[in-house]
Design an enzyme around this catalytic site. Sequence first.
Site, PDB file in Angstrom:
ATOM      1  N   SER A 117       0.842  -1.201   0.000  1.00  0.00           N
ATOM      2  CA  SER A 117       0.000   0.000   0.000  1.00  0.00           C
ATOM      3  C   SER A 117       0.874   1.245   0.000  1.00  0.00           C
ATOM      4  CB  SER A 117      -0.953  -0.007   1.192  1.00  0.00           C
ATOM      5  OG  SER A 117      -0.248  -0.244   2.369  1.00  0.00           O
TER       6      SER A 117
ATOM      7  N   GLY B 262       1.981   3.110  -2.241  1.00  0.00           N
ATOM      8  CA  GLY B 262       3.026   3.203  -3.255  1.00  0.00           C
ATOM      9  C   GLY B 262       4.268   2.373  -2.965  1.00  0.00           C
TER      10      GLY B 262
ATOM     11  N   GLU C 144     -10.809   4.832  -5.984  1.00  0.00           N
ATOM     12  CA  GLU C 144      -9.898   5.763  -6.661  1.00  0.00           C
ATOM     13  C   GLU C 144     -10.062   5.688  -8.170  1.00  0.00           C
ATOM     14  OE1 GLU C 144      -5.856   5.254  -5.317  1.00  0.00           O
ATOM     15  OE2 GLU C 144      -6.491   5.238  -3.220  1.00  0.00           O
TER      16      GLU C 144
ATOM     17  N   ASP D 134      -5.820  10.011   3.966  1.00  0.00           N
ATOM     18  CA  ASP D 134      -5.492  11.282   3.296  1.00  0.00           C
ATOM     19  C   ASP D 134      -6.665  11.883   2.540  1.00  0.00           C
ATOM     20  OD1 ASP D 134      -3.215   9.963   3.908  1.00  0.00           O
ATOM     21  OD2 ASP D 134      -2.417   9.873   1.890  1.00  0.00           O
ATOM     22  N   THR D 135      -7.125  11.148   1.556  1.00  0.00           N
ATOM     23  CA  THR D 135      -8.096  11.714   0.633  1.00  0.00           C
ATOM     24  C   THR D 135      -9.453  11.929   1.275  1.00  0.00           C
ATOM     25  OG1 THR D 135      -8.627   9.505  -0.098  1.00  0.00           O
ATOM     26  CG2 THR D 135      -6.964  10.669  -1.335  1.00  0.00           C
TER      27      THR D 135
HETATM   28  N1  LIG Z   1      -0.640   2.893 -14.340  1.00  0.00           N
HETATM   29  C1  LIG Z   1      -0.336   4.047 -13.765  1.00  0.00           C
HETATM   30  N2  LIG Z   1       0.200   5.071 -14.482  1.00  0.00           N
HETATM   31  C2  LIG Z   1       0.524   6.250 -13.890  1.00  0.00           C
HETATM   32  N3  LIG Z   1       0.367   6.496 -12.575  1.00  0.00           N
HETATM   33  C3  LIG Z   1      -0.163   5.529 -11.816  1.00  0.00           C
HETATM   34  C4  LIG Z   1      -0.549   4.269 -12.361  1.00  0.00           C
HETATM   35  N4  LIG Z   1      -1.039   3.500 -11.372  1.00  0.00           N
HETATM   36  C5  LIG Z   1      -0.962   4.240 -10.258  1.00  0.00           C
HETATM   37  N5  LIG Z   1      -0.452   5.471 -10.511  1.00  0.00           N
HETATM   38  C6  LIG Z   1      -0.250   6.545  -9.519  1.00  0.00           C
HETATM   39  O1  LIG Z   1       0.234   5.979  -8.322  1.00  0.00           O
HETATM   40  C7  LIG Z   1      -0.694   6.176  -7.260  1.00  0.00           C
HETATM   41  C8  LIG Z   1      -0.705   4.961  -6.361  1.00  0.00           C
HETATM   42  O2  LIG Z   1      -1.110   3.830  -7.089  1.00  0.00           O
HETATM   43  P1  LIG Z   1      -2.134   2.780  -6.480  1.00  0.00           P
HETATM   44  O3  LIG Z   1      -2.380   1.739  -7.472  1.00  0.00           O
HETATM   45  O4  LIG Z   1      -3.288   3.518  -5.924  1.00  0.00           O
HETATM   46  O5  LIG Z   1      -1.256   2.144  -5.303  1.00  0.00           O
HETATM   47  P2  LIG Z   1      -1.407   2.145  -3.722  1.00  0.00           P
HETATM   48  O6  LIG Z   1      -2.238   0.951  -3.424  1.00  0.00           O
HETATM   49  O7  LIG Z   1      -0.030   1.960  -3.227  1.00  0.00           O
HETATM   50  O8  LIG Z   1      -2.073   3.420  -3.329  1.00  0.00           O
HETATM   51  C9  LIG Z   1      -2.004   6.446  -7.963  1.00  0.00           C
HETATM   52  O9  LIG Z   1      -2.893   7.162  -7.167  1.00  0.00           O
HETATM   53  C10 LIG Z   1      -1.549   7.222  -9.171  1.00  0.00           C
HETATM   54  O10 LIG Z   1      -1.263   8.560  -8.822  1.00  0.00           O
HETATM   55 MG   LIG Z   2      -3.921   4.106  -4.042  1.00  0.00          MG
END
Ligand SMILES: Nc1ncnc2c1ncn2[C@@H]1O[C@H](COP(=O)(O)OP(=O)(O)O)[C@@H](O)[C@H]1O
Ligand SMILES: [Mg+2]
Length: 403
Positions: free
Chosen positions: A161, A163, A275, A296-297
């Site tokens: 999670s 990132g 999201e 956060d959001t």
């Molecule tokens: N395929 C993608 N291309 C560009 N940016 C991405 C992509 N996937 C995710 N992101 C960016 O990374 C952020 C975190 O990704 P996410 O899949 O939500 O992971 P986490 O579960 O860690 O929050 C997203 O909110 C977006 O800003």
């Molecule tokens: Mg996310």
Amino acid sequence: MEIGSPLLVGSKKIMLLGSGELGKEMAIEAQRMGVEVIAVDRYDMAPPAMHVAHRRYVINMLDKNAIKALVHREGPPDAIIAEIEAINTDALVELEEEGFKVVPNARAVKICMNRIELRRLAAEKLQLPTTRYFFAESVEDVKRACKDLGFPCLLKPEMSSSGHGHVLISKYDDVERGFKEALAHARGGSSSKVVVEEYVKIDRELTVLTYRYLLGNNVVTNTVLPIEHQRPEGVYYYVESWHPATVSEEIMKRARDYAIRLVNELGGLGIYGVEILITRDGRVLFSEAAPRPPHDTGLVTLVSTDINEFQIHVRSALGLPTPEVKLVTPAAAHVILADTETWAPRITGLEEALRIPGGVQVRLFGKPFTYRHRRMGIVLATGSTVQEAREKARLAASLIKVR
Ligand SMILES: Nc1ncnc2c1ncn2[C@@H]1O[C@H](COP(=O)(O)OP(=O)(O)O)[C@@H](O)[C@H]1O
Ligand SMILES: [Mg+2]
């Protein structure tokens, strides 16, 4: 439904598995409704929700038997709320089979923490639009995916999670190192799978708070007006969010439609953070979902709406309705992050930050130790426009330091 007195026979009890800042707000809302709150986490003393709960327990939440033993000993909580991802989900499944109420439900918790299962459900079963992706289990798989998706592409561990373990790959030579790095950050360390995604150019990002509540014998699903958020270039967590989102009605409508379809499939009672990505070439894509009031959001709803995301979750968990949530003012939230590792951190700059007039509030989570980029608090601000609220929140946050 009846609510008895906390700590006495007939009390309503909720158990929070995970006691972070979200748990703290849920605990406060439950306390306000006369509900007994039990906070559980993996360390003692200072996880935020433990400061406001009636009782606390410290267990290894990845241990199925530990969770089950605790739930039986508390005999029984009216709702078990999964506040974090890092818990043993088999325990939740088994408890649910025994008749305990898991919020929103065990299957949803299990699916949402697993990127592969969530993609299968959203993109393949429900046919929601997402980024193009492949699942991969080896360097060769990743290379094949890159060939199809083109560079750059993004690797994400099956489970992680905020990132963690996201690796941007821009050439074949990076694949082996990137694959290893993604797996090294995977939760639990047991999975050898990653998702490889097309890297899209993001224009906007939305969170659609979507909740399910009981009305008589029926379950009703509803959404809150979408929230917009932003992260700095190069990192994968948010620092700023605002409410309402500043996108067209058409985009709002599509985002809410995707969120409702997903959440109805996941089922249960409670709030989800869904999201949505809007790409520069105009695509509206489902990205991921959290089976809880999101980090956060969603915190902006502490000031932007008449009923905040934590109240909604607690009400749904207790079987109570929330027919409507109204935006009361444009508002913004900005996180306060730590930049180094330390025990017993001190927060400074509040005199300066709170001198800013017009709805500026600070929530400090009270965490006992920091690490780089750990969320230590949040600044909330209201304004006559989103722009005004954002400027105030940003300025206030820049004045607050974690030492
Ligand atoms: N395929 C993608 N291309 C560009 N940016 C991405 C992509 N996937 C995710 N992101 C960016 O990374 C952020 C975190 O990704 P996410 O899949 O939500 O992971 P986490 O579960 O860690 O929050 C997203 O909110 C977006 O800003
Ligand atoms: Mg996310």
